[in-house]
Enzyme design. Structure first.
Site, PDB file in Angstrom:
ATOM      1  N   ASP A  62       0.872  -1.378   0.046  1.00  0.00           N
ATOM      2  CA  ASP A  62      -0.027  -0.038   0.079  1.00  0.00           C
ATOM      3  C   ASP A  62       0.862   1.127  -0.013  1.00  0.00           C
ATOM      4  O   ASP A  62       2.220   1.260   0.089  1.00  0.00           O
ATOM      5  CB  ASP A  62      -0.805   0.199   1.071  1.00  0.00           C
ATOM      6  CG  ASP A  62      -0.313  -0.396   2.498  1.00  0.00           C
ATOM      7  OD1 ASP A  62       0.847  -0.443   2.694  1.00  0.00           O
ATOM      8  OD2 ASP A  62      -1.095  -0.456   3.714  1.00  0.00           O
ATOM      9  N   ASN A 128      -7.592  -2.332  14.294  1.00  0.00           N
ATOM     10  CA  ASN A 128      -9.068  -2.434  13.931  1.00  0.00           C
ATOM     11  C   ASN A 128      -9.183  -3.971  13.101  1.00  0.00           C
ATOM     12  O   ASN A 128     -10.242  -4.213  12.472  1.00  0.00           O
ATOM     13  CB  ASN A 128      -9.827  -1.353  13.222  1.00  0.00           C
ATOM     14  CG  ASN A 128      -9.053  -1.008  11.930  1.00  0.00           C
ATOM     15  OD1 ASN A 128      -8.232  -1.684  11.602  1.00  0.00           O
ATOM     16  ND2 ASN A 128      -9.562   0.070  11.371  1.00  0.00           N
ATOM     17  N   HIS A 130      -7.322  -4.261  10.184  1.00  0.00           N
ATOM     18  CA  HIS A 130      -7.015  -4.030   8.937  1.00  0.00           C
ATOM     19  C   HIS A 130      -5.685  -4.835   8.599  1.00  0.00           C
ATOM     20  O   HIS A 130      -4.849  -4.996   9.308  1.00  0.00           O
ATOM     21  CB  HIS A 130      -7.072  -2.412   8.452  1.00  0.00           C
ATOM     22  CG  HIS A 130      -5.886  -1.870   8.941  1.00  0.00           C
ATOM     23  ND1 HIS A 130      -6.024  -0.643   9.715  1.00  0.00           N
ATOM     24  CD2 HIS A 130      -4.682  -1.931   8.676  1.00  0.00           C
ATOM     25  CE1 HIS A 130      -4.940  -0.104  10.080  1.00  0.00           C
ATOM     26  NE2 HIS A 130      -4.129  -0.641   9.149  1.00  0.00           N
ATOM     27  N   GLU A 135      -9.438  -1.657   5.064  1.00  0.00           N
ATOM     28  CA  GLU A 135     -10.232  -1.271   6.470  1.00  0.00           C
ATOM     29  C   GLU A 135     -11.550  -2.237   6.586  1.00  0.00           C
ATOM     30  O   GLU A 135     -12.029  -2.850   5.539  1.00  0.00           O
ATOM     31  CB  GLU A 135     -10.728   0.258   6.288  1.00  0.00           C
ATOM     32  CG  GLU A 135      -9.472   1.120   6.412  1.00  0.00           C
ATOM     33  CD  GLU A 135      -8.868   1.466   7.722  1.00  0.00           C
ATOM     34  OE1 GLU A 135      -8.868   0.454   8.620  1.00  0.00           O
ATOM     35  OE2 GLU A 135      -8.259   2.513   7.939  1.00  0.00           O
TER      36      GLU A 135
END
Ligand code: GLP
Length: 233
Positions: A62, A128, A130, A135
Site C-alpha cells: 500500500d 482494527n 486491517h 479497512e
C-alpha cells in the site's frame, strides 16, 4: 493457521527472518512486503544478512494517496530507508499514490500482481484488524483499490507525523483478494494494542468487519505474535 508465540518483537523478527530465508532458498522469487513499525526489525535482519534477493521481486501492499516518494512519510521512502537502499532486488513495486488517474494506478497494480504471483506475503495488523490498508468492510474478493482511512487508523498512524492533520485520509491498497492469492502468508503482530484484533482474527467469526479474519480461510498462514498480542486468545 500456524501460530508461533514469542516473548517479544525481536524474537518474532528472528522467526520471520528464518521463514524468509527458507522461502528464498527453496526458490521463491516474489515477496509481498508491508510497512508499519512491525516489520522494521525483520528488514534490519534481512539487510544485515547474506541473503541474495537480486533475482527477487518485491511487491508492497500500500501507499498513502498524495505523498510523493521523497516525502519521508511515504511508504516509498520507508521501504527505501529500511530495505531497498541496502538490499538489491531485481525489481520493486509500490502502489503509485501520486497518479491522478486512480483507475490507471489501481489496474496497473493488479496487472503487476497478476504477472508476479506472490510466494510469500508479509502482513502487519491494524488495531482494527486491517491488513494492508484494507479497512473493516472491505470485500474479501477486492483487488487494488482506493481507501478512505478510518479515524482509528489515522489516529494510530499519527505518531509518524508531526501533526495529525498531516496524516493522509486516503490510500491505495492491494485488495484482500490479492493478499489471499499469495501461496504463503506471514502475519506479525506485537504489543497489547493488537490483542483484540489478534483474538478476533484467530478465533472470531470470519467477517468483513474484521478484515484479518479472512486468513482463517487460507490454507497456508503463519502468525507470529508476542505474549502481549496473544493475551486475549
Ligand atoms: C498501517 C499499514 C499496515 C500496517 C499497520 C500496522 O496501517 N498500512 O500495513 O500493518 O499500519 O502498523 P504497525 O506495524 O506500526 O503497528
Amino acid at each position: 493457521m500456524n501460530i508461533i508465540k514469542v516473548n517479544n518483537a525481536s524474537q518474532g523478527a528472528a522467526r520471520a527472518y528464518d521463514i524468509f530465508a527458507e522461502t528464498l532458498t527453496k526458490g521463491a522469487r516474489v515477496f509481498g512486503l508491508a510497512t508499519g513499525s512491525t516489520p522494521v526489525p525483520l528488514y534490519q535482519r534481512l539487510v544485515e544478512s547474506p541473503l541474495d534477493f537480486s533475482q527477487a521481486t518485491a511487491i508492497n501492499l500500500d501507499e498513502y494517496l498524495g505523498l510523493s516518494g521523497n516525502d519521508p512519510q511515504s511508504y516509498h521512502f520507508f521501504m527505501a530507508q529500511h530495505l531497498f537502499n541496502h538490499k538489491a532486488f531485481k525489481q520493486t513495486f509500490i502502489p503509485d499514490g501520486k497518479n491522478p488517474d486512480r483507475q490507471a494506478a489501481t489496474s496497473q497494480y493488479d496487472r503487476i500482481i497478476a504477472e508476479n504471483p506472490i510466494d510469500l506475503q508479509l502482513l502487519g495488523l491494524g488495531r482494527n484488524g486491517h491488513i494492508g490498508f484494507n479497512e473493516p468492510g472491505t470485500a474479501f474478493d477486492s483487488k487494488t483499490h482506493i481507501v478512505d482511512l478510518t479515524q482509528s487508523t489515522i489516529d494510530a498512524n499519527a505518531r509518524f507525523f508531526d501533526h495529525e492533520v498531516d496524516v493522509p485520509t486516503q490510500a491505495i491498497s492491494m485488495g484482500i483478494g490479492s493478499v489471499m492469492s499469495a501461496k504463503h502468508i506471514l502475519l506479525m503482530a506485537f504489543g497489547a494494542e493488537k490483542a483484540d484484533a489478534v483474538a478476533q482474527m484467530i478465533s472470531g467469526p470470519i467477517t468483513e468487519k474484521l478484515p484479518a479474519s479472512v486468513l482463517q480461510q487460507h490454507p497456508n498462514v503463519t502468525v507470529i505474535i508476542d505474549d502481549a498480542a496473544a493475551a486475549k486468545l
